[in-house]
Design an enzyme around this catalytic site. Structure first.
Site, mmCIF file in Angstrom:
data_model
loop_
_atom_site.group_PDB
_atom_site.id
_atom_site.type_symbol
_atom_site.label_atom_id
_atom_site.label_comp_id
_atom_site.label_asym_id
_atom_site.label_seq_id
_atom_site.Cartn_x
_atom_site.Cartn_y
_atom_site.Cartn_z
ATOM 1 N N ASP A 208 0.831 -1.204 0.000
ATOM 2 C CA ASP A 208 0.000 0.000 0.000
ATOM 3 C C ASP A 208 0.865 1.253 0.000
ATOM 4 O O ASP A 208 0.571 2.233 -0.703
ATOM 5 C CB ASP A 208 -0.962 0.000 1.190
ATOM 6 C CG ASP A 208 -0.268 -0.234 2.531
ATOM 7 O OD1 ASP A 208 0.906 -0.681 2.559
ATOM 8 O OD2 ASP A 208 -0.905 0.028 3.572
ATOM 9 N N ARG A 209 1.955 1.232 0.755
ATOM 10 C CA ARG A 209 2.867 2.379 0.767
ATOM 11 C C ARG A 209 3.526 2.559 -0.599
ATOM 12 O O ARG A 209 3.676 3.683 -1.089
ATOM 13 C CB ARG A 209 3.932 2.202 1.854
ATOM 14 C CG ARG A 209 3.382 2.237 3.270
ATOM 15 C CD ARG A 209 4.443 1.852 4.292
ATOM 16 N NE ARG A 209 5.504 2.856 4.402
ATOM 17 C CZ ARG A 209 6.637 2.657 5.078
ATOM 18 N NH1 ARG A 209 6.864 1.480 5.658
ATOM 19 N NH2 ARG A 209 7.551 3.618 5.151
#
Length: 246
Positions: free
Chosen positions: A103-104
């Site tokens: 997600d990052r």
């Protein structure tokens, strides 16, 4: 059509992207997603068979198995995103790039696409992540802290009397609920501001996530809210894969 899925710690969000924009986006709490039966496949309701599927999963093995089962109805083989050394103009300086949360990584890719200068990429959810992206597209590193709801929960669980109820932000809190809310929100904003100072210059803060708006109310920094930052990054990654295979 691209099916992009962001399975987070508290909710699952997915969207159908036509190559230019989002055709639809849906969100459900993770607990509701996990409780769904095999007869209620949320991805099969609309839009037919996707050309590509890309998934960022930080919700664990249980969510992984559900996603495997539910995407297996399509012909496309899912791309399970992991941190990488380089993608879409972003280069990682993480000690072990593959350990960076997907997600990052997707959020960094999306941020680079909308802003070519230096920026802080902030995702305020169950955890708050604050990642530094240089003007030439290098991910310099970042910080992870508990999100505001998790802060409240930990205070309640590990103290004798602090209640698990939401208060209001006040400049000078005069009751316990407001004191908790104000302290947690100061901690979130303070972490972002310290990372901003550590980065130097005056980078733009790109903020997303369920708690983004309450965080933005306190930031006194150049900021931009992007609602679907992780999904935007997933779609861009899927489009880059499509370009390579053509």
């Amino acid at each position: 059509m691209i099916l992009a899925i962001d399975a987070g710690n508290s909710r699952v969000k997915w969207g159908w992207h036509d190559g230019a924009d989002w055709a639809s986006i849906a969100t459900v709490p993770l607990i509701e997603f996990a409780a769904s039966s095999d007869h209620i496949n949320p991805f099969s309701i609309t839009h037919g068979d996707p050309e590509r599927i890309v998934i960022a999963n930080v919700a664990g093995e249980g969510a992984h198995q559900l996603l495997v089962n539910w995407t297996s109805i399509f012909d496309a083989e899912p791309l399970w995103l992991h941190g990488e050394a380089e993608r879409c103009g972003v280069r990682s300086r993480y000690d072990r790039p593959e350990q960076l949360g997907p997600d990052r990584w997707a959020a960094l890719v999306a941020a680079r696409a909308v802003h070519t200068g230096p920026c802080l990429v902030v995702n305020a959810g169950t955890a708050t992540t604050i990642d530094m992206l240089s003007g030439d597209g290098v991910f310099l590193g970042g910080a992870i802290s508990p999100g505001i709801d998790l802060m409240r929960f930990v205070l309640h669980e590990h103290t004798g009397r602090l209640p698990l109820q939401e208060g209001s932000y006040r400049d000078a809190p005069r009751n316990t609920l407001d004191a908790i809310e104000t302290g947690c929100r100061h901690a979130q904003a303070g972490a972002v501001e310290r990372m901003h100072r550590a980065m130097g210059g005056n980078p733009l803060c790109i903020v997303s996530g369920g708690a983004a708006r309450s965080l933005l109310e306190l930031l006194r920094l150049p900021s931009r809210y992007i609602e679907n930052l992780v999904l935007d990054g997933l779609a861009r990654i899927a489009l880059s894969e499509r370009a390579v295979t053509r």
